[in-house]
Scaffold this active site. Structure first.
Site, PDB file in Angstrom:
ATOM      1  N   GLY A 109       0.847  -1.204   0.000  1.00 30.02           N
ATOM      2  CA  GLY A 109       0.000   0.000   0.000  1.00 30.02           C
ATOM      3  C   GLY A 109       0.879   1.248   0.000  1.00 30.02           C
ATOM      4  O   GLY A 109       0.553   2.261   0.619  1.00 30.02           O
ATOM      5  N   MET A 151      -0.669   6.537   4.402  1.00 26.45           N
ATOM      6  CA  MET A 151       0.278   5.982   5.383  1.00 26.45           C
ATOM      7  C   MET A 151       1.552   5.476   4.698  1.00 26.45           C
ATOM      8  O   MET A 151       2.659   5.663   5.221  1.00 26.45           O
ATOM      9  CB  MET A 151      -0.387   4.839   6.173  1.00 26.45           C
ATOM     10  CG  MET A 151      -1.482   5.283   7.129  1.00 26.45           C
ATOM     11  SD  MET A 151      -0.937   6.533   8.292  1.00 26.45           S
ATOM     12  CE  MET A 151       0.445   5.724   9.017  1.00 26.45           C
ATOM     13  N   CYS A 174      -1.357  -3.523   9.539  1.00 31.80           N
ATOM     14  CA  CYS A 174      -1.975  -2.312  10.116  1.00 31.80           C
ATOM     15  C   CYS A 174      -3.320  -1.980   9.491  1.00 31.80           C
ATOM     16  O   CYS A 174      -4.059  -1.154  10.026  1.00 31.80           O
ATOM     17  CB  CYS A 174      -1.036  -1.124   9.932  1.00 31.80           C
ATOM     18  SG  CYS A 174       0.603  -1.415  10.590  1.00 31.80           S
ATOM     19  N   THR A 218      -7.082  -1.882   8.724  1.00 32.44           N
ATOM     20  CA  THR A 218      -8.213  -2.149   9.628  1.00 32.44           C
ATOM     21  C   THR A 218      -9.432  -2.611   8.813  1.00 32.44           C
ATOM     22  O   THR A 218      -9.390  -2.619   7.589  1.00 32.44           O
ATOM     23  CB  THR A 218      -8.570  -0.891  10.444  1.00 32.44           C
ATOM     24  OG1 THR A 218      -8.833   0.169   9.526  1.00 32.44           O
ATOM     25  CG2 THR A 218      -7.454  -0.496  11.375  1.00 32.44           C
ATOM     26  N   HIS A 250     -12.832  13.031  16.349  1.00 33.25           N
ATOM     27  CA  HIS A 250     -12.151  12.846  15.059  1.00 33.25           C
ATOM     28  C   HIS A 250     -12.718  13.808  14.020  1.00 33.25           C
ATOM     29  O   HIS A 250     -13.788  14.381  14.214  1.00 33.25           O
ATOM     30  CB  HIS A 250     -12.307  11.398  14.568  1.00 33.25           C
ATOM     31  CG  HIS A 250     -11.403  10.425  15.267  1.00 33.25           C
ATOM     32  ND1 HIS A 250     -11.774   9.768  16.421  1.00 33.25           N
ATOM     33  CD2 HIS A 250     -10.134  10.023  14.997  1.00 33.25           C
ATOM     34  CE1 HIS A 250     -10.780   8.991  16.822  1.00 33.25           C
ATOM     35  NE2 HIS A 250      -9.770   9.132  15.983  1.00 33.25           N
ATOM     36  N   LYS A 262     -14.509  10.914   8.995  1.00 32.84           N
ATOM     37  CA  LYS A 262     -14.517   9.555   9.564  1.00 32.84           C
ATOM     38  C   LYS A 262     -15.943   8.997   9.551  1.00 32.84           C
ATOM     39  O   LYS A 262     -16.871   9.663  10.008  1.00 32.84           O
ATOM     40  CB  LYS A 262     -13.963   9.586  10.997  1.00 32.84           C
ATOM     41  CG  LYS A 262     -13.715   8.216  11.584  1.00 32.84           C
ATOM     42  CD  LYS A 262     -12.917   8.322  12.875  1.00 32.84           C
ATOM     43  CE  LYS A 262     -12.728   6.977  13.553  1.00 32.84           C
ATOM     44  NZ  LYS A 262     -11.953   6.028  12.765  1.00 32.84           N
TER      45      LYS A 262
HETATM   46  N1  LIG Z   1      -3.219   0.465  12.575  1.00 35.85           N
HETATM   47  C1  LIG Z   1      -3.087   1.800  12.556  1.00 35.85           C
HETATM   48  O1  LIG Z   1      -2.525   2.434  13.463  1.00 35.85           O
HETATM   49  C2  LIG Z   1      -3.621   2.559  11.377  1.00 35.85           C
HETATM   50  C3  LIG Z   1      -3.390   3.938  11.251  1.00 35.85           C
HETATM   51  C4  LIG Z   1      -3.821   4.573  10.085  1.00 35.85           C
HETATM   52  C5  LIG Z   1      -4.485   3.861   9.097  1.00 35.85           C
HETATM   53  N2  LIG Z   1      -4.731   2.532   9.267  1.00 35.85           N
HETATM   54  C6  LIG Z   1      -5.387   1.709   8.233  1.00 35.85           C
HETATM   55  O2  LIG Z   1      -4.459   1.492   7.170  1.00 35.85           O
HETATM   56  C7  LIG Z   1      -5.169   1.359   5.937  1.00 35.85           C
HETATM   57  C8  LIG Z   1      -4.596   2.347   4.919  1.00 35.85           C
HETATM   58  O3  LIG Z   1      -4.765   3.664   5.393  1.00 35.85           O
HETATM   59  P1  LIG Z   1      -4.396   4.925   4.475  1.00 35.85           P
HETATM   60  O4  LIG Z   1      -4.886   6.127   5.205  1.00 35.85           O
HETATM   61  O5  LIG Z   1      -2.970   4.858   4.049  1.00 35.85           O
HETATM   62  O6  LIG Z   1      -5.366   4.643   3.212  1.00 35.85           O
HETATM   63  P2  LIG Z   1      -5.184   5.086   1.714  1.00 35.85           P
HETATM   64  O7  LIG Z   1      -6.496   4.801   1.048  1.00 35.85           O
HETATM   65  O8  LIG Z   1      -4.601   6.453   1.613  1.00 35.85           O
HETATM   66  O9  LIG Z   1      -4.071   4.071   1.135  1.00 35.85           O
HETATM   67  C9  LIG Z   1      -4.306   2.719   0.829  1.00 35.85           C
HETATM   68  C10 LIG Z   1      -3.382   2.338  -0.336  1.00 35.85           C
HETATM   69  O10 LIG Z   1      -3.495   0.926  -0.544  1.00 35.85           O
HETATM   70  C11 LIG Z   1      -3.489   0.706  -1.942  1.00 35.85           C
HETATM   71  N3  LIG Z   1      -4.068  -0.572  -2.297  1.00 35.85           N
HETATM   72  C12 LIG Z   1      -5.344  -0.872  -2.622  1.00 35.85           C
HETATM   73  N4  LIG Z   1      -5.455  -2.174  -2.974  1.00 35.85           N
HETATM   74  C13 LIG Z   1      -4.207  -2.694  -2.846  1.00 35.85           C
HETATM   75  C14 LIG Z   1      -3.671  -3.988  -3.064  1.00 35.85           C
HETATM   76  N5  LIG Z   1      -4.441  -5.001  -3.506  1.00 35.85           N
HETATM   77  N6  LIG Z   1      -2.355  -4.188  -2.834  1.00 35.85           N
HETATM   78  C15 LIG Z   1      -1.573  -3.179  -2.396  1.00 35.85           C
HETATM   79  N7  LIG Z   1      -2.017  -1.920  -2.197  1.00 35.85           N
HETATM   80  C16 LIG Z   1      -3.326  -1.696  -2.407  1.00 35.85           C
HETATM   81  C17 LIG Z   1      -4.280   1.882  -2.502  1.00 35.85           C
HETATM   82  O11 LIG Z   1      -4.008   2.053  -3.917  1.00 35.85           O
HETATM   83  C18 LIG Z   1      -3.759   3.026  -1.666  1.00 35.85           C
HETATM   84  O12 LIG Z   1      -2.630   3.647  -2.255  1.00 35.85           O
HETATM   85  C19 LIG Z   1      -6.639   1.585   6.292  1.00 35.85           C
HETATM   86  O13 LIG Z   1      -7.248   0.321   6.505  1.00 35.85           O
HETATM   87  C20 LIG Z   1      -6.580   2.372   7.592  1.00 35.85           C
HETATM   88  O14 LIG Z   1      -7.741   2.235   8.388  1.00 35.85           O
HETATM   89  C21 LIG Z   1      -4.303   1.866  10.374  1.00 35.85           C
END
Ligand SMILES: NC(=O)c1ccc[n+]([C@@H]2O[C@H](COP(=O)([O-])OP(=O)(O)OC[C@H]3O[C@@H](n4cnc5c(N)ncnc54)[C@H](O)[C@@H]3O)[C@@H](O)[C@H]2O)c1
Length: 246
Positions: free
Chosen positions: A3, A8, A80, A82, A138, A142
């Site tokens: 990702g 992130m 990470c 969710t 938030h 959200k």
């Molecule tokens: N655990 C934590 O502390 C925490 C903190 C922040 C976000 N998150 C979670 O992390 C995830 C991503 O968050 P974000 O804000 O970066 O979202 P985002 O939508 O900005 O980024 C997600 C990325 O994943 C890519 N993606 C989609 N399908 C894919 C695949 N099959 N293979 C690889 N990459 C793929 C997308 O193209 C995108 O670039 C969400 O589920 C969010 O809830 C968790």
């Protein structure tokens, strides 16, 4: 970096670029404009680069292929993303029997330390008759409420109280006094608030509050990089951030 072109993934790319001990050897993302200083593959199956650990911030839809890959290549994964289904959570447990998996809904060192603190103080306050409430705030984008972090904080407290407490999300439907074994959880949504969590222990003539404020997503990214360093070379098992904090 699974990702790698998401919000992130890009924060982590920036942190790793400044960290002499880590390097991103490959990224995976279906969307790529070629701006990263590492090769990017459109799907994880296509990635043929060796790595010590995978950091994942992608999409729940991508988690099954990620787990297949980490198991097949024997590469630990910091999971990470969710919003995993119950079936996927079961799958995470199965995978962790074969390869190290660290999963946490909140990667921040601050929140995870707060959870530890709450586990030790909650029984003291509960015994002394304090009421427990959580307020989280938030941004207006959200969609879920209360936050997964507010629930995780409540779960930490509840675990230390033999899980006898019930969560109350809405008091508008009935006119009764709060029960003693209740944790009220309230959600505020507005503007661009990154994330605030307040845990309130309210007793007779005294109130103790624990508050965590996230000012940017960097806190999750820093925690994820710290977790990746911890997980590299670890035996199979299911780990979480409290293992990293120690
Ligand atoms: N655990 C934590 O502390 C925490 C903190 C922040 C976000 N998150 C979670 O992390 C995830 C991503 O968050 P974000 O804000 O970066 O979202 P985002 O939508 O900005 O980024 C997600 C990325 O994943 C890519 N993606 C989609 N399908 C894919 C695949 N099959 N293979 C690889 N990459 C793929 C997308 O193209 C995108 O670039 C969400 O589920 C969010 O809830 C968790």
């Amino acid at each position: 970096m699974h990702g790698c072109n998401g919000k992130m993934g890009q924060v982590i790319t920036g942190i790793v670029n400044e960290d002499a001990d880590t390097v991103i050897v490959a990224g995976v993302d279906p969307y790529d404009d070629g701006h990263n200083n590492y090769p990017v593959f459109s799907s994880i199956e296509k990635c043929d680069v060796e790595a010590d650990v995978i950091i994942d911030f992608a999409s729940a839809k991508a988690v099954d292929a990620l787990l297949d890959y980490s198991e097949a290549k024997n590469i630990p994964v910091v999971l990470c993303t969710t919003g995993l289904s119950q079936e996927q959570l079961n799958r995470v447990n199965e995978t962790s029997k074969k390869v190290a998996v660290l999963k946490s809904a909140n990667m921040s060192v601050g929140i995870n330390t707060l959870m530890k603190v709450l586990k030790s103080v909650a029984p003291v306050f509960a015994e002394a008759g304090f009421d427990i409430e959580i307020v989280e705030k938030h941004h207006n984008q959200k969609v879920d409420a209360p936050s997964g972090t507010a629930l995780a904080l409540a779960d930490s407290i509840n675990e230390s109280l033999d899980n006898v407490y019930e969560y109350k999300y809405d008091r508008s439907k009935e006119r009764v006094k709060r029960a003693k074994n209740e944790i009220g959880i309230s959600a505020v949504r507005g503007g661009s608030i990154v994330g605030e969590h307040e845990v309130i222990f309210a007793g007779m003539d005294e109130v103790i509050e624990f508050k965590h404020t996230a000012y940017s997503k960097a806190i999750f990214a820093k925690g994820a990089v710290q977790a990746a360093k911890f997980l590299s070379g670890k035996q199979p098992g299911l780990y979480n951030m409290s293992d990293v904090i120690g």
